[in-house]
Scaffold this motif. Structure first.
Motif, PDB file in Angstrom:
ATOM      1  N   ALA A  64       0.865  -1.186   0.000  1.00 30.75           N
ATOM      2  CA  ALA A  64       0.000   0.000   0.000  1.00 30.75           C
ATOM      3  C   ALA A  64       0.898   1.230   0.000  1.00 30.75           C
ATOM      4  CB  ALA A  64      -0.901   0.008   1.225  1.00 30.75           C
ATOM      5  N   CYS A  65       0.431   2.302  -0.607  1.00 29.21           N
ATOM      6  CA  CYS A  65       1.232   3.530  -0.683  1.00 29.21           C
ATOM      7  C   CYS A  65       0.366   4.762  -0.444  1.00 29.21           C
ATOM      8  CB  CYS A  65       1.882   3.680  -2.063  1.00 29.21           C
ATOM      9  SG  CYS A  65       3.054   2.380  -2.488  1.00 29.21           S
ATOM     10  N   VAL A  66       1.013   5.815   0.023  1.00 28.73           N
ATOM     11  CA  VAL A  66       0.382   7.130   0.118  1.00 28.73           C
ATOM     12  C   VAL A  66       1.326   8.161  -0.484  1.00 28.73           C
ATOM     13  CG1 VAL A  66      -1.059   6.651   2.147  1.00 28.73           C
ATOM     14  CG2 VAL A  66       1.266   7.527   2.466  1.00 28.73           C
ATOM     15  N   ALA A  67       0.732   9.161  -1.131  1.00 24.61           N
ATOM     16  CA  ALA A  67       1.504  10.310  -1.620  1.00 24.61           C
ATOM     17  C   ALA A  67       1.612  11.317  -0.485  1.00 24.61           C
ATOM     18  CB  ALA A  67       0.801  10.947  -2.818  1.00 24.61           C
ATOM     19  N   VAL A  68       2.758  12.000  -0.402  1.00 22.32           N
ATOM     20  CA  VAL A  68       2.970  13.029   0.613  1.00 22.32           C
ATOM     21  C   VAL A  68       3.315  14.312  -0.126  1.00 22.32           C
ATOM     22  CG1 VAL A  68       4.351  13.743   2.603  1.00 22.32           C
ATOM     23  CG2 VAL A  68       3.830  11.311   2.265  1.00 22.32           C
ATOM     24  N   ASP A  69       2.426  15.298  -0.034  1.00 25.33           N
ATOM     25  CA  ASP A  69       2.643  16.597  -0.678  1.00 25.33           C
ATOM     26  C   ASP A  69       2.741  17.650   0.406  1.00 25.33           C
ATOM     27  OD1 ASP A  69       2.446  15.757  -3.453  1.00 25.33           O
ATOM     28  OD2 ASP A  69       0.345  15.336  -2.980  1.00 25.33           O
ATOM     29  N   ARG A  70       3.732  18.540   0.238  1.00 22.99           N
ATOM     30  CA  ARG A  70       3.931  19.614   1.209  1.00 22.99           C
ATOM     31  C   ARG A  70       3.888  20.949   0.491  1.00 22.99           C
ATOM     32  NH1 ARG A  70       9.114  18.013   4.236  1.00 22.99           N
ATOM     33  NH2 ARG A  70       8.702  19.863   5.457  1.00 22.99           N
ATOM     34  N   PRO A  71       2.775  21.667   0.617  1.00 24.60           N
ATOM     35  CA  PRO A  71       2.658  22.955  -0.071  1.00 24.60           C
ATOM     36  C   PRO A  71       3.750  23.946   0.342  1.00 24.60           C
ATOM     37  CG  PRO A  71       0.604  22.378   1.068  1.00 24.60           C
ATOM     38  CD  PRO A  71       1.605  21.319   1.386  1.00 24.60           C
ATOM     39  N   THR A  72       4.077  23.961   1.630  1.00 25.31           N
ATOM     40  CA  THR A  72       5.184  24.767   2.155  1.00 25.31           C
ATOM     41  C   THR A  72       5.847  23.962   3.267  1.00 25.31           C
ATOM     42  OG1 THR A  72       3.848  25.888   3.837  1.00 25.31           O
ATOM     43  CG2 THR A  72       3.990  26.960   1.671  1.00 25.31           C
ATOM     44  N   PRO A  73       7.126  24.226   3.564  1.00 23.35           N
ATOM     45  CA  PRO A  73       7.833  23.431   4.584  1.00 23.35           C
ATOM     46  C   PRO A  73       7.194  23.465   5.973  1.00 23.35           C
ATOM     47  CG  PRO A  73       9.391  24.714   3.308  1.00 23.35           C
ATOM     48  CD  PRO A  73       8.018  25.180   2.900  1.00 23.35           C
ATOM     49  N   ASP A  74       6.490  24.555   6.314  1.00 28.52           N
ATOM     50  CA  ASP A  74       5.909  24.650   7.660  1.00 28.52           C
ATOM     51  C   ASP A  74       4.422  24.316   7.689  1.00 28.52           C
ATOM     52  OD1 ASP A  74       5.261  26.891   6.210  1.00 28.52           O
ATOM     53  OD2 ASP A  74       5.522  28.286   7.877  1.00 28.52           O
ATOM     54  N   ALA A  75       3.879  23.836   6.579  1.00 25.18           N
ATOM     55  CA  ALA A  75       2.462  23.457   6.533  1.00 25.18           C
ATOM     56  C   ALA A  75       2.301  21.967   6.808  1.00 25.18           C
ATOM     57  CB  ALA A  75       1.882  23.789   5.154  1.00 25.18           C
ATOM     58  N   ALA A  76       1.100  21.586   7.217  1.00 22.87           N
ATOM     59  CA  ALA A  76       0.811  20.163   7.413  1.00 22.87           C
ATOM     60  C   ALA A  76       0.885  19.457   6.063  1.00 22.87           C
ATOM     61  CB  ALA A  76      -0.578  19.995   8.017  1.00 22.87           C
ATOM     62  N   PRO A  77       1.514  18.297   6.007  1.00 16.73           N
ATOM     63  CA  PRO A  77       1.570  17.549   4.748  1.00 16.73           C
ATOM     64  C   PRO A  77       0.166  17.089   4.342  1.00 16.73           C
ATOM     65  CG  PRO A  77       3.041  16.601   6.406  1.00 16.73           C
ATOM     66  CD  PRO A  77       2.214  17.629   7.082  1.00 16.73           C
TER      67      PRO A  77
END
Length: 190
Positions: free
Chosen positions: A140-153
């Motif tokens: 199973a996999c999940v994508a991890v996106d971070r709009p900005t370094p200090d935002a919640a993924p």
């Protein structure tokens, strides 16, 4: 660039792998010949200013799996993927607690940990995390996106054959070893 990448992987491996040659020689990890598993929960959150990825789910080895086998989590970065054996980035190898049933888990990856920050500075941003039975068999996999370094993924489901995880080589331990790897016809080993 290739030399720098290899040096970075070697430095990170020194952080994640056993610290002495004797310990490394004694440490052997075996994967189940087949398994099933899933993420039942996934979320990105902030703990103060620390962005976290929290994953919960289960893994279940197929019937006849010997004791002592493990499952793990591969972290996919833009340039390579790593399978940590300890919890230095939050998701080390785990024992199957029940060989005849599901092993439940909840793991948290702190994206501001020293090891993780070093990895991202050299390998690019974390893009996905996969539950695996061995380093080449994603469950199973999940994508991890971070709009900005200090935002919640932002954490979302990702197919196990998605290009983001299929095309990146995995570095780390968890081999099928002398247990014959079974990669086909294993999706129903429940």
């Amino acid at each position: 660039m290739t030399r720098r990448l290899l040096l970075t992987v070697a430095a990170v491996a020194a952080l994640l792998l056993p610290s002495t040659p004797a310990a490394a020689a004694e440490t052997v990890y075996y994967a189940a010949p087949c398994a099933s598993g899933a993420f039942t929960g996934y979320a990105g959150s902030l703990d103060g200013k620390r962005p976290l990825v929290v994953l919960s789910g289960w893994a279940r080895p197929c019937v006849l799996t010997p004791s002592g086998t493990k499952f793990g989590f591969v972290h996919y970065y833009q340039q390579t993927a790593l399978l940590p054996i300890d919890d230095s980035i939050g998701t080390g190898l785990k024992d199957y607690k029940v060989l005849a049933g599901r092993t439940e888990f909840t793991v948290t990856s702190d994206l501001t940990s020293t090891a993780h920050t070093q990895l991202e500075s050299e390998l690019g941003q974390l893009t996905a995390i996969c539950l695996i039975r061995d380093r080449n068999a994603r469950l199973a996999c999940v994508a991890v996106d971070r709009p900005t370094p200090d935002a919640a993924p932002v954490v979302t489901p990702l197919p196990v054959d998605d290009e983001r995880v299929r095309s990146i080589p995995v570095t780390g331990q968890l081999e099928s070893g002398d247990i014959a790897p079974i990669t086909q016809h294993c999706g129903n080993c429940i």
